[in-house]
Design an enzyme around this catalytic site. Structure first.
Site, PDB file in Angstrom:
ATOM      1  N   CYS A  64      10.174   9.355  -0.061  1.00 33.51           N
ATOM      2  CA  CYS A  64       9.532  10.446   0.655  1.00 33.51           C
ATOM      3  C   CYS A  64       8.963  11.446  -0.342  1.00 33.51           C
ATOM      4  O   CYS A  64       9.725  12.093  -1.067  1.00 33.51           O
ATOM      5  CB  CYS A  64      10.523  11.140   1.577  1.00 33.51           C
ATOM      6  SG  CYS A  64       9.759  12.466   2.530  1.00 33.51           S
TER       7      CYS A  64
ATOM      8  N   ASN B 168       9.965   4.985   3.552  1.00 34.04           N
ATOM      9  CA  ASN B 168       9.694   3.907   4.504  1.00 34.04           C
ATOM     10  C   ASN B 168      10.948   3.130   4.912  1.00 34.04           C
ATOM     11  O   ASN B 168      11.786   2.785   4.076  1.00 34.04           O
ATOM     12  CB  ASN B 168       8.715   2.912   3.874  1.00 34.04           C
ATOM     13  CG  ASN B 168       7.336   3.509   3.710  1.00 34.04           C
ATOM     14  OD1 ASN B 168       6.813   4.114   4.635  1.00 34.04           O
ATOM     15  ND2 ASN B 168       6.756   3.339   2.527  1.00 34.04           N
TER      16      ASN B 168
ATOM     17  N   ARG C 102       0.845  -1.208   0.000  1.00 32.31           N
ATOM     18  CA  ARG C 102       0.000   0.000   0.000  1.00 32.31           C
ATOM     19  C   ARG C 102       0.885   1.265   0.000  1.00 32.31           C
ATOM     20  O   ARG C 102       1.003   1.958  -0.996  1.00 32.31           O
ATOM     21  CB  ARG C 102      -0.937  -0.035   1.220  1.00 32.31           C
ATOM     22  CG  ARG C 102      -2.123   0.915   1.124  1.00 32.31           C
ATOM     23  CD  ARG C 102      -1.832   2.356   1.506  1.00 32.31           C
ATOM     24  NE  ARG C 102      -1.334   2.495   2.877  1.00 32.31           N
ATOM     25  CZ  ARG C 102      -0.837   3.621   3.361  1.00 32.31           C
ATOM     26  NH1 ARG C 102      -0.762   4.702   2.604  1.00 32.31           N
ATOM     27  NH2 ARG C 102      -0.368   3.684   4.585  1.00 32.31           N
ATOM     28  N   ASP C 103       1.546   1.520   1.100  1.00 33.87           N
ATOM     29  CA  ASP C 103       2.327   2.754   1.235  1.00 33.87           C
ATOM     30  C   ASP C 103       3.514   2.758   0.275  1.00 33.87           C
ATOM     31  O   ASP C 103       3.891   3.802  -0.265  1.00 33.87           O
ATOM     32  CB  ASP C 103       2.809   2.867   2.689  1.00 33.87           C
ATOM     33  CG  ASP C 103       3.401   4.223   3.017  1.00 33.87           C
ATOM     34  OD1 ASP C 103       3.174   5.171   2.259  1.00 33.87           O
ATOM     35  OD2 ASP C 103       4.108   4.319   4.039  1.00 33.87           O
TER      36      ASP C 103
HETATM   37 MG    MG Z   1       5.297   5.665   4.957  1.00 34.13          MG
END
Ligand code: MG
Length: 312
Positions: A242, A251, A16-17
């Site tokens: 980012c 992440n 997801r992220d």
């Molecule tokens: Mg993140």
């Protein structure tokens, strides 16, 4: 002094992220294979996708197809991101049993991201969390920008803690403080954890989502561990740069986190070599070298001194 946890939950956010901001469309079959490899590595909490507007996040527009097709071994949890009642209904139809909602500690941040103040976002999510509870779903609330905001600078921990308490009051099972722009350092983590516990956030319902944008993610994990925190987010392959610092890391990579936990003798149920397989798979699919330290160097066999599983 709290003891370090003997076991922690590694909460995987890669699908997801990690993938949501990828510009080129990734086939559903590739996402499914990535998740199958993550499950094979022992991960049992994988944030799989988002049921949000396909216009807002085109990369995850296949959520309705992807979620029902995923393997569900015993104890498997696939939280999905939801932002409104329509998304919750779609998620339910696709077989969701766990949901995450996303607010922040900074009004400037939520206003630019979801068009709501923090208070308005909480008012919006209240009924969703209630409905999810009614369906016996597991729920998580994110408090993004818990350390710093790209628009207003440093965030007062009291502000992040207030939002976490409001989410718990609304009924979420877990709150997760996110260092969205990767600016936090361990002393801030200690302040935030200590403040949250003192304010009544239960230790077992507290998680952290660190970014390695400035190289502090693992140091921050250790600061959390030392205060007993037992759930950390990570993204296999270190995907999800980012968005506020183009080209920089985002992440924390799952393989970097797992390497640290292995070395510290903390249980987590994830096999490093298999995570590296999944990391190489997604790195090839995205056409980019691995962003993680352990992805590049490999793990390490202390009985022989040799690197294990290095290279792409
Ligand atoms: Mg993140």
């Amino acid at each position: 002094m709290v003891e370090m946890p003997r076991r922690v939950r590694v909460y995987e956010v890669g699908p997801r992220d990690g993938l949501q901001n990828e510009a080129a469309p990734i086939p559903t079959a590739t996402k499914r294979r990535f998740i199958e490899l993550l499950v094979a590595a022992g991960l049992r909490e994988i944030e799989a996708t988002s049921f949000v507007s396909p216009r807002a996040v085109p990369q995850l527009a296949d959520a309705d197809k992807l979620l029902p097709s995923l393997p569900r071994p015993e104890g498997m949890r696939y939280p999905v991101l939801v932002a409104n009642a329509r998304g919750l209904a779609r998620a339910g139809q696709a077989g969701a049993r766990a949901m995450a909602v996303f607010t922040a500690a900074s009004d400037a941040f939520t206003q630019r991201n979801i068009g709501l103040t923090v208070a308005e976002s909480l008012a919006t999510f209240g009924p969703l969390i209630h409905e999810a509870g009614h369906r016996t779903w597991w729920t998580r609330g994110y408090v993004s920008t818990a350390f710093g905001c790209p628009y207003t600078g440093r965030v007062d921990p009291a502000r992040a803690i207030g939002v976490a308490l409001a989410l718990l009051e609304l009924g979420v099972d877990e709150v997760c403080f996110g260092d969205t722009i990767g600016v936090g350092v361990p002393s801030q983590v200690r302040d935030l954890t200590g403040g949250a516990l003192a304010a009544g956030v239960p230790l077992g319902r507290l998680a952290y989502h660190f970014h390695d944008t400035r190289g502090t993610a693992l140091a921050n994990v250790v600061a959390g561990l030392e205060d007993g925190v037992a759930c950390f987010d990570a993204s296999t392959g270190g995907t999800g740069g980012c968005p506020y610092a183009p080209g920089a890391a985002g992440n924390l990579a799952t393989e970097d986190l797992v390497y640290l936990l292995d070395g510290m003798g903390i249980e987590h149920g994830v096999q490093l070599a298999a995570v590296l397989d999944a990391a190489r798979y997604i790195s090839r699919a995205l056409g980019r070298p691995l962003a993680s330290k352990v992805g590049r160097a490999g793990g390490w066999d202390p009985t022989t001194g040799a690197a294990v599983g290095s290279g792409t």
